[in-house]
Motif scaffolding. Structure first.
Motif, PDB file in Angstrom:
ATOM      1  N   GLY A 176      38.561 -37.142 -34.594  1.00 23.88           N
ATOM      2  CA  GLY A 176      39.164 -37.143 -33.321  1.00 23.88           C
ATOM      3  C   GLY A 176      38.256 -37.331 -31.979  1.00 23.88           C
ATOM      4  O   GLY A 176      38.237 -38.120 -31.362  1.00 23.88           O
ATOM      5  N   ILE A 177      36.916 -36.523 -32.144  1.00 22.06           N
ATOM      6  CA  ILE A 177      36.010 -36.523 -31.225  1.00 22.06           C
ATOM      7  C   ILE A 177      35.271 -38.040 -31.557  1.00 22.06           C
ATOM      8  O   ILE A 177      35.197 -38.761 -30.350  1.00 22.06           O
ATOM      9  N   ALA A 178      35.035 -38.449 -32.681  1.00 21.72           N
ATOM     10  CA  ALA A 178      34.390 -39.767 -32.717  1.00 21.72           C
ATOM     11  C   ALA A 178      35.136 -40.756 -32.380  1.00 21.72           C
ATOM     12  O   ALA A 178      34.811 -41.789 -31.746  1.00 21.72           O
ATOM     13  N   LEU A 179      36.854 -40.731 -32.246  1.00 25.80           N
ATOM     14  CA  LEU A 179      37.546 -41.808 -31.870  1.00 25.80           C
ATOM     15  C   LEU A 179      37.523 -41.827 -30.429  1.00 25.80           C
ATOM     16  O   LEU A 179      37.227 -42.811 -29.637  1.00 25.80           O
ATOM     17  N   VAL A 180      37.551 -40.642 -29.707  1.00 23.27           N
ATOM     18  CA  VAL A 180      37.435 -40.551 -28.137  1.00 23.27           C
ATOM     19  C   VAL A 180      36.142 -41.036 -27.816  1.00 23.27           C
ATOM     20  O   VAL A 180      35.909 -42.186 -26.893  1.00 23.27           O
ATOM     21  N   ILE A 181      34.977 -40.786 -28.507  1.00 27.53           N
ATOM     22  CA  ILE A 181      33.550 -41.211 -28.096  1.00 27.53           C
ATOM     23  C   ILE A 181      33.550 -42.857 -28.125  1.00 27.53           C
ATOM     24  O   ILE A 181      33.202 -43.672 -27.313  1.00 27.53           O
ATOM     25  N   MET A 182      34.125 -43.393 -29.284  1.00 26.19           N
ATOM     26  CA  MET A 182      34.216 -44.683 -29.676  1.00 26.19           C
ATOM     27  C   MET A 182      34.993 -45.417 -28.410  1.00 26.19           C
ATOM     28  O   MET A 182      34.415 -46.422 -27.743  1.00 26.19           O
ATOM     29  N   MET A 183      36.162 -45.044 -28.136  1.00 26.26           N
ATOM     30  CA  MET A 183      37.163 -45.633 -27.357  1.00 26.26           C
ATOM     31  C   MET A 183      36.434 -45.540 -25.828  1.00 26.26           C
ATOM     32  O   MET A 183      36.206 -46.853 -25.166  1.00 26.26           O
ATOM     33  N   VAL A 184      36.045 -44.484 -25.228  1.00 33.40           N
ATOM     34  CA  VAL A 184      35.324 -44.423 -23.983  1.00 33.40           C
ATOM     35  C   VAL A 184      34.185 -45.349 -23.836  1.00 33.40           C
ATOM     36  O   VAL A 184      33.919 -46.191 -22.689  1.00 33.40           O
ATOM     37  N   PHE A 185      33.078 -45.057 -24.833  1.00 35.05           N
ATOM     38  CA  PHE A 185      31.933 -45.945 -24.618  1.00 35.05           C
ATOM     39  C   PHE A 185      32.270 -47.564 -24.912  1.00 35.05           C
ATOM     40  O   PHE A 185      31.419 -48.345 -24.144  1.00 35.05           O
ATOM     41  N   THR A 186      33.298 -48.034 -25.590  1.00 33.23           N
ATOM     42  CA  THR A 186      33.544 -49.329 -26.051  1.00 33.23           C
ATOM     43  C   THR A 186      33.916 -49.832 -24.635  1.00 33.23           C
ATOM     44  O   THR A 186      33.524 -50.843 -24.101  1.00 33.23           O
ATOM     45  N   VAL A 187      34.883 -49.301 -23.753  1.00 34.08           N
ATOM     46  CA  VAL A 187      35.377 -49.566 -22.704  1.00 34.08           C
ATOM     47  C   VAL A 187      34.075 -49.620 -21.400  1.00 34.08           C
ATOM     48  O   VAL A 187      33.924 -50.867 -20.693  1.00 34.08           O
ATOM     49  N   LEU A 188      33.424 -48.813 -21.380  1.00 37.01           N
ATOM     50  CA  LEU A 188      32.398 -48.536 -20.354  1.00 37.01           C
ATOM     51  C   LEU A 188      31.365 -49.794 -20.592  1.00 37.01           C
ATOM     52  O   LEU A 188      31.025 -50.514 -19.909  1.00 37.01           O
ATOM     53  N   LEU A 189      30.944 -49.736 -21.703  1.00 37.32           N
ATOM     54  CA  LEU A 189      29.706 -50.840 -22.264  1.00 37.32           C
ATOM     55  C   LEU A 189      30.360 -52.173 -22.346  1.00 37.32           C
ATOM     56  O   LEU A 189      29.502 -53.244 -21.520  1.00 37.32           O
ATOM     57  N   GLY A 190      31.435 -52.286 -22.800  1.00 42.22           N
ATOM     58  CA  GLY A 190      32.008 -53.717 -22.881  1.00 42.22           C
ATOM     59  C   GLY A 190      32.291 -54.444 -21.720  1.00 42.22           C
ATOM     60  O   GLY A 190      31.804 -55.418 -21.126  1.00 42.22           O
ATOM     61  N   ILE A 191      32.875 -53.401 -20.561  1.00 47.13           N
ATOM     62  CA  ILE A 191      33.224 -54.113 -19.138  1.00 47.13           C
ATOM     63  C   ILE A 191      31.805 -54.353 -18.456  1.00 47.13           C
ATOM     64  O   ILE A 191      31.425 -55.391 -17.934  1.00 47.13           O
ATOM     65  N   TYR A 192      30.752 -53.308 -18.707  1.00 50.66           N
ATOM     66  CA  TYR A 192      29.657 -53.421 -17.808  1.00 50.66           C
ATOM     67  C   TYR A 192      29.011 -54.803 -18.535  1.00 50.66           C
ATOM     68  O   TYR A 192      28.428 -55.619 -17.566  1.00 50.66           O
ATOM     69  N   ALA A 193      28.852 -55.000 -19.594  1.00 46.80           N
ATOM     70  CA  ALA A 193      28.091 -55.947 -20.193  1.00 46.80           C
ATOM     71  C   ALA A 193      28.680 -57.381 -19.844  1.00 46.80           C
ATOM     72  O   ALA A 193      28.046 -58.435 -19.488  1.00 46.80           O
ATOM     73  N   ALA A 194      30.235 -57.271 -19.813  1.00 45.14           N
ATOM     74  CA  ALA A 194      30.867 -58.670 -19.281  1.00 45.14           C
ATOM     75  C   ALA A 194      30.686 -59.101 -18.053  1.00 45.14           C
ATOM     76  O   ALA A 194      30.367 -60.157 -17.629  1.00 45.14           O
ATOM     77  N   ARG A 195      30.556 -58.243 -17.055  1.00 44.81           N
ATOM     78  CA  ARG A 195      30.610 -58.214 -15.669  1.00 44.81           C
ATOM     79  C   ARG A 195      28.909 -58.749 -15.412  1.00 44.81           C
ATOM     80  O   ARG A 195      28.908 -59.455 -14.416  1.00 44.81           O
ATOM     81  N   HIS A 196      28.021 -58.058 -16.013  1.00 40.39           N
ATOM     82  CA  HIS A 196      26.689 -58.646 -15.992  1.00 40.39           C
ATOM     83  C   HIS A 196      26.192 -59.418 -17.090  1.00 40.39           C
ATOM     84  O   HIS A 196      25.092 -59.332 -17.404  1.00 40.39           O
ATOM     85  N   GLU A 197      27.132 -60.506 -17.468  1.00 37.13           N
ATOM     86  CA  GLU A 197      26.556 -61.331 -18.549  1.00 37.13           C
ATOM     87  C   GLU A 197      25.464 -62.152 -18.183  1.00 37.13           C
ATOM     88  O   GLU A 197      25.464 -62.582 -17.348  1.00 37.13           O
ATOM     89  N   GLY A 198      24.761 -62.170 -19.210  1.00 39.76           N
ATOM     90  CA  GLY A 198      23.256 -62.816 -19.315  1.00 39.76           C
ATOM     91  C   GLY A 198      22.263 -62.179 -18.365  1.00 39.76           C
ATOM     92  O   GLY A 198      21.129 -62.246 -18.209  1.00 39.76           O
ATOM     93  N   GLY A 199      22.622 -60.985 -17.612  1.00 44.44           N
ATOM     94  CA  GLY A 199      21.490 -60.057 -17.060  1.00 44.44           C
ATOM     95  C   GLY A 199      20.654 -59.229 -17.973  1.00 44.44           C
ATOM     96  O   GLY A 199      20.941 -59.527 -19.189  1.00 44.44           O
ATOM     97  N   ILE A 200      19.638 -58.887 -17.299  1.00 46.17           N
ATOM     98  CA  ILE A 200      18.704 -57.851 -18.387  1.00 46.17           C
ATOM     99  C   ILE A 200      19.132 -57.037 -19.110  1.00 46.17           C
ATOM    100  O   ILE A 200      19.010 -56.696 -20.138  1.00 46.17           O
TER     101      ILE A 200
END
Lengths: 262, 314
Positions: free
Chosen positions: B102-126
């Motif tokens: 359960g904890i692993a699932l929550v960690i995965m979901m939270v970080f997927t959304v945070l990192l995925g959105i960040y990376a997509a918004r700053h696509e190609g950035g450093i």
């Protein structure tokens, strides 16, 4: 003067050699005008339309000239200023009604989005306005459509929804980029009639982009013909059809199926 | 309602098939529970007597139906090696594995959304490029190895937790959860890397869609387009991946429990297999299967909630 475009040049830099797709485009539009922009694929008509709607904001391109709307130059103003016009004063509908609506959002929410973005309005007021425009675009049972999703509607119905969403904020200018190309012929005629009605009743200026001269003839009072990024001819509809000056325009008119020329 | 009923029936049929296959597998593989219980020094008479007592001499189908019959009444048999009812054994360990995944699932979901959105918004950035490289490395590292590294770095060097000092949830629930965070991170890391990469590319792909242009034409800001329009569409493949990842995490927890010395389901499963403790092993496998089936059913429901196009076809 509602809209004045002066010396618009659009140049892409996404290849090794820069490529200009629109050269020295000039046009004027008065309130309530209905102008047709015609040309073959690749003539630059869609690029011009997107530029006027403020939707060409890619970094790998250069635009020069002026697009003056409401005494503001939309080409050089900050994006935040441009956004206050988009959807509220200038709206756009697109060629592909099947993909131009968000598939996971209810029709009602998409129709009223411009109101949400530009006006302080209660939820009930927005819904009331949305239902009104859905009725205005002649959709049967607006209440039902309001709660539906795009995949539950046909192409023609979706294009009506697109029009409803575009006019909900009562813009002064509606840009229609080949709105009928993806639809079958009977629906095409209905959509053109609808645009005509909206133009008449709301005094809304319409910039109608098409490659279909016969549609333009029934709808527009002025026609701009484009080829290879240049304006070839710009005249009233009667003049274009009765007395075309350029060889290219003559060819375009000759390409209309015979039965329509009667 | 009809759809839910249909789902339930499918679930039960799947469970039956799984239970049968598991039972079949343990009848076919070599090894004798009576022998492993008594040891190799046992007399043939004692062995035979024990086999008779355990019901091992009955025909295959009789044994299967006796087992499955009592299984559905809640009686999962008695563990050969522990001598206590299997249900008791499992109920004791189940919360551990559940909380861990359960904890692993929550960690995965939270970080997927945070990192995925960040990376997509700053696509190609450093930072996007660094993230993608780090992602690539993490993806290649199996969970148990990540677990060992985490034990070593955060446990032994930084001393954020003590590896092996598992706290029972009955004694101190807070300490129990705190201890499970490190192993949960180890399970979640590779999945998180894959899922955030998927969300990033899915978001970028949505960015080229026509309806995004429509959204901009209404005067939306980039943020508005992202959160009101693109994200929900981009989540559709990600949710599918999450479901697969969660199934994988449940299975993977067996291994990670060994690395971190957690007495969960995984440990009794492993000892059960080596001791030929069939009632325990079969019960756990059926339970894991049930879990996975329930998780998948849930995902189907979430799927329909996200994507209205999925609602009409069953």
């Amino acid at each position: 003067m509602l809209l004045e475009v002066r010396d618009l040049n659009i140049e892409f830099h996404d290849h090794l050699v820069p490529e200009t797709v629109v050269y020295d485009f000039d046009m004027q539009m008065q309130e309530g005008d209905i102008i047709g922009l015609v040309g073959e694929s690749g003539s630059g008509k869609t690029m011009t339309a997107l530029a006027i709607a403020g939707l060409l904001r890619r970094h790998d391109m250069k635009k020069t000239g002026q697009i003056i709307f409401d005494n503001k130059d939309l080409l050089t103003c900050p994006r935040s200023v441009l956004r206050t016009y988009q959807g509220d004063e200038i709206s756009m509908i697109f060629q592909e009604p099947m993909t131009s609506l968000n598939p996971v959002m209810k029709i009602g929410k998409q129709v009223e989005e411009s109101l949400l973005l530009h006006h302080k309005m209660s939820k009930e007021e927005r819904k009331k306005r949305a239902l009104e425009v859905l009725k205005e675009v002649e959709l049967a049972d607006p209440e039902k459509v309001y709660e539906q999703y795009p995949h539950e509607l046909s192409g023609g119905m979706r294009q009506r929804v697109m029009i409803a969403a575009a006019i909900v904020g009562n813009p002064k200018l509606l840009i229609a980029d080949e709105p009928t190309t993806a639809l079958d012929v009977t629906i095409q005629a209905q959509i053109v009639e609808l645009l005509k009605k909206i133009n008449r009743e709301r005094k809304m200026a319409v910039l109608f982009i098409s490659h279909d001269l016969s549609l333009v003839r029934t709808l527009c009072n002025r026609v701009i013909v484009m080829k290879g990024g240049y304006i070839v001819e710009d005249a009233s509809t009667e003049e274009i059809f009765l007395n075309p000056k350029e060889e290219y325009t003559k060819n375009l008119i000759a390409a209309i199926p015979k039965c329509e020329k009667k | 309602m009809k759809a839910i009923l249909k789902k339930l029936i499918t679930m039960i049929i799947t469970l039956f098939i799984v239970s049968f296959l598991v039972f079949l597998a343990f009848s076919v593989i070599p090894g004798d529970p009576a022998l492993s219980k008594l040891g190799t020094q046992a007399t043939p008479e004692a062995l035979e007597a024990l086999r008779e007592e355990m019901g091992l001499n009955e025909p295959f189908f009789t044994r299967y139906f006796t087992w499955i019959g009592s299984f559905f009444t809640g009686d999962m048999g008695t563990s050969y090696s522990y001598g206590i009812p299997v249900s008791e054994l499992i109920m004791d360990k189940l919360p551990i594995t559940l909380v861990l995944t359960g904890i692993a699932l929550v960690i995965m979901m939270v970080f997927t959304v945070l990192l995925g959105i960040y990376a997509a918004r700053h696509e190609g950035g450093i930072i996007d490029r660094i993230l993608m490289v780090v992602n690539q490395i993490i993806m290649a590292v199996p969970a148990f190895f990540a677990g060992i590294i985490i034990c070593f770095v955060f446990g032994l060097i930084l001393k954020w937790f003590t590896p092996g000092a598992f706290v029972s949830y009955e004694k101190d629930f807070g300490g129990f959860v705190a201890y499970l965070i490190a192993p949960a991170v180890a399970i979640a890391l590779p999945k998180c890397a894959m899922a955030s990469k998927l969300l990033r590319s899915s978001l970028i792909e949505q960015g080229n869609m026509d309806y995004i242009r429509t959204a901009y034409s209404r005067g939306n800001t980039t943020k508005g387009v992202l959160y009101r329009h693109a994200l929900r569409n981009a989540m559709i493949p990600v949710v599918t991946f999450w479901a697969m990842a969660y199934t994988d995490m449940i299975a993977g927890s067996v291994v990670i429990e060994q690395v971190f010395g957690i007495p969960g389901i995984g440990r009794i499963l492993l000892t059960g297999i080596s001791n030929r403790d069939y009632p325990v092993v079969m019960a756990i496998i059926c339970l894991l299967a049930l879990f996975i089936i329930v998780a998948n059913t849930l995902v189907d429901l979430i799927y329909k909630w996200i994507d209205p196009r999925m609602r009409d076809n069953g």
